[in-house]
Design a protein around this motif. Structure first.
Motif, mmCIF file in Angstrom:
data_model
loop_
_atom_site.group_PDB
_atom_site.id
_atom_site.type_symbol
_atom_site.label_atom_id
_atom_site.label_comp_id
_atom_site.label_asym_id
_atom_site.label_seq_id
_atom_site.Cartn_x
_atom_site.Cartn_y
_atom_site.Cartn_z
ATOM 1 N N ILE A 12 -22.560 1.849 -46.735
ATOM 2 C CA ILE A 12 -21.363 2.227 -45.970
ATOM 3 C C ILE A 12 -21.572 3.319 -44.688
ATOM 4 O O ILE A 12 -21.108 3.434 -43.810
ATOM 5 N N GLU A 13 -22.347 4.169 -45.290
ATOM 6 C CA GLU A 13 -22.756 5.301 -44.324
ATOM 7 C C GLU A 13 -23.281 4.722 -42.862
ATOM 8 O O GLU A 13 -22.985 4.920 -41.827
ATOM 9 N N ASN A 14 -24.084 3.555 -43.076
ATOM 10 C CA ASN A 14 -24.744 2.940 -41.757
ATOM 11 C C ASN A 14 -23.417 2.079 -41.060
ATOM 12 O O ASN A 14 -23.509 2.198 -39.880
ATOM 13 N N ALA A 15 -22.566 1.619 -41.973
ATOM 14 C CA ALA A 15 -21.446 0.689 -41.294
ATOM 15 C C ALA A 15 -20.781 1.735 -40.465
ATOM 16 O O ALA A 15 -20.267 1.338 -39.375
ATOM 17 N N GLU A 16 -20.536 3.007 -41.162
ATOM 18 C CA GLU A 16 -19.683 4.009 -40.465
ATOM 19 C C GLU A 16 -20.296 4.701 -39.013
ATOM 20 O O GLU A 16 -19.703 4.800 -38.238
ATOM 21 N N GLY A 17 -21.590 4.724 -39.187
ATOM 22 C CA GLY A 17 -22.576 4.808 -37.956
ATOM 23 C C GLY A 17 -22.459 3.896 -36.813
ATOM 24 O O GLY A 17 -22.315 4.196 -35.664
ATOM 25 N N VAL A 18 -22.280 2.445 -37.250
ATOM 26 C CA VAL A 18 -21.843 1.607 -36.180
ATOM 27 C C VAL A 18 -20.692 1.775 -35.617
ATOM 28 O O VAL A 18 -20.568 1.581 -34.284
ATOM 29 N N LEU A 19 -19.695 1.904 -36.433
ATOM 30 C CA LEU A 19 -18.132 2.516 -36.004
ATOM 31 C C LEU A 19 -18.365 3.588 -34.993
ATOM 32 O O LEU A 19 -17.687 3.454 -34.150
ATOM 33 N N GLU A 20 -18.880 4.625 -35.432
ATOM 34 C CA GLU A 20 -19.068 5.651 -34.261
ATOM 35 C C GLU A 20 -19.739 5.255 -33.022
ATOM 36 O O GLU A 20 -19.502 5.758 -32.104
ATOM 37 N N GLU A 21 -20.845 4.438 -33.206
ATOM 38 C CA GLU A 21 -21.375 3.808 -32.086
ATOM 39 C C GLU A 21 -20.386 3.317 -31.043
ATOM 40 O O GLU A 21 -20.532 3.067 -29.834
ATOM 41 N N ILE A 22 -19.651 2.207 -31.648
ATOM 42 C CA ILE A 22 -18.715 1.573 -30.978
ATOM 43 C C ILE A 22 -17.547 2.599 -30.396
ATOM 44 O O ILE A 22 -17.152 2.365 -29.052
ATOM 45 N N ILE A 23 -17.138 3.487 -30.985
ATOM 46 C CA ILE A 23 -16.267 4.407 -30.515
ATOM 47 C C ILE A 23 -16.974 5.250 -29.302
ATOM 48 O O ILE A 23 -16.243 5.331 -28.192
ATOM 49 N N THR A 24 -18.173 5.676 -29.430
ATOM 50 C CA THR A 24 -18.945 6.204 -28.182
ATOM 51 C C THR A 24 -19.214 5.045 -27.090
ATOM 52 O O THR A 24 -18.832 5.531 -25.929
ATOM 53 N N THR A 25 -19.397 4.050 -27.328
ATOM 54 C CA THR A 25 -19.592 3.016 -26.269
ATOM 55 C C THR A 25 -18.101 2.830 -25.620
ATOM 56 O O THR A 25 -18.162 2.646 -24.484
ATOM 57 N N SER A 26 -17.242 2.811 -26.209
ATOM 58 C CA SER A 26 -15.852 2.300 -25.546
ATOM 59 C C SER A 26 -15.702 3.504 -24.620
ATOM 60 O O SER A 26 -14.773 3.499 -23.822
ATOM 61 N N ASN A 27 -16.174 4.665 -25.031
ATOM 62 C CA ASN A 27 -15.797 5.991 -24.066
ATOM 63 C C ASN A 27 -16.498 5.744 -22.647
ATOM 64 O O ASN A 27 -15.812 6.162 -21.770
ATOM 65 N N VAL A 28 -17.632 4.707 -22.665
ATOM 66 C CA VAL A 28 -18.011 4.298 -21.351
ATOM 67 C C VAL A 28 -17.529 3.329 -20.918
ATOM 68 O O VAL A 28 -17.249 2.846 -19.479
ATOM 69 N N ASN A 29 -17.088 2.479 -21.724
ATOM 70 C CA ASN A 29 -16.756 0.852 -21.326
ATOM 71 C C ASN A 29 -15.445 0.663 -21.852
ATOM 72 O O ASN A 29 -15.539 0.287 -23.207
ATOM 73 N N LYS A 30 -14.268 0.707 -21.377
ATOM 74 C CA LYS A 30 -13.112 0.451 -21.953
ATOM 75 C C LYS A 30 -12.738 -0.952 -22.521
ATOM 76 O O LYS A 30 -12.098 -1.164 -23.316
ATOM 77 N N ALA A 31 -13.806 -1.705 -21.821
ATOM 78 C CA ALA A 31 -13.582 -3.194 -22.359
ATOM 79 C C ALA A 31 -14.073 -3.213 -23.787
ATOM 80 O O ALA A 31 -13.779 -4.503 -24.233
ATOM 81 N N LEU A 32 -14.953 -2.511 -24.290
ATOM 82 C CA LEU A 32 -15.424 -2.677 -25.620
ATOM 83 C C LEU A 32 -14.477 -1.685 -26.764
ATOM 84 O O LEU A 32 -14.991 -1.464 -27.802
ATOM 85 N N ASP A 33 -13.310 -1.236 -26.262
ATOM 86 C CA ASP A 33 -12.543 -0.574 -27.260
ATOM 87 C C ASP A 33 -12.276 -1.428 -28.482
ATOM 88 O O ASP A 33 -12.048 -2.631 -28.640
ATOM 89 N N PRO A 34 -12.631 -0.689 -29.636
ATOM 90 C CA PRO A 34 -12.312 -1.503 -31.112
ATOM 91 C C PRO A 34 -10.983 -1.704 -31.198
ATOM 92 O O PRO A 34 -10.248 -1.073 -30.870
ATOM 93 N N ASN A 35 -10.774 -2.440 -32.341
ATOM 94 C CA ASN A 35 -9.418 -2.615 -32.612
ATOM 95 C C ASN A 35 -9.354 -1.892 -34.188
ATOM 96 O O ASN A 35 -10.278 -1.367 -34.566
#
Length: 125
Positions: free
Chosen positions: A11-34
């Motif tokens: 679960i911690e790794n899954a949350e880490g992936v989620l955090e990476e998605i959030i960080t990436t979306s700050n750079v590229n709005k097309a990658l905003d998570p739902n």
């Protein structure tokens, strides 16, 4: 990827992936998570008996939405019900009080309180 990590109890790794998605979306709005990856991680922490982890992630969602960084991840009734369920199942002494506060927070934020919401809150007592 998040589901696979959760399936293996990571679960911690899954949350880490989620955090990476959030960080990436700050750079590229097309990658905003739902909401889906957030809900997957929230449910995993709830199932693991970690209501504080669920609550911290819901607070992060609210913070990101309030700062308009990720407006499309506005917590819903389902989001808050996952949190209420986590507290109800926790059997922690403060669970009832926490669920009462969460119901008030839902109302103040205009989030619909459902029958499930009330049932989880009652169960917490």
């Amino acid at each position: 990827l998040i589901n696979a990590l959760i399936a293996f109890g990571m679960i911690e790794n899954a949350e880490g992936v989620l955090e990476e998605i959030i960080t990436t979306s700050n750079v590229n709005k097309a990658l905003d998570p739902n909401l889906e990856p957030f809900h997957q991680v929230l449910k995993a922490w709830s199932d693991a008996g970690e209501p504080r982890r669920v609550e911290s992630l819901v607070l992060l969602m609210e913070e990101l939405k309030d700062r308009a960084r990720l407006a499309n991840i506005k917590p819903t009734s389902e989001t808050y019900n996952i949190l209420l369920r986590a507290w109800a199942r926790s059997k922690l002494r403060q669970a009832g009080e926490r669920t009462d506060l969460i119901l008030r927070e839902m109302a103040s934020r205009g989030v619909s309180i459902t029958l499930h919401s009330y049932n989880f809150a009652l169960t917490a007592w």
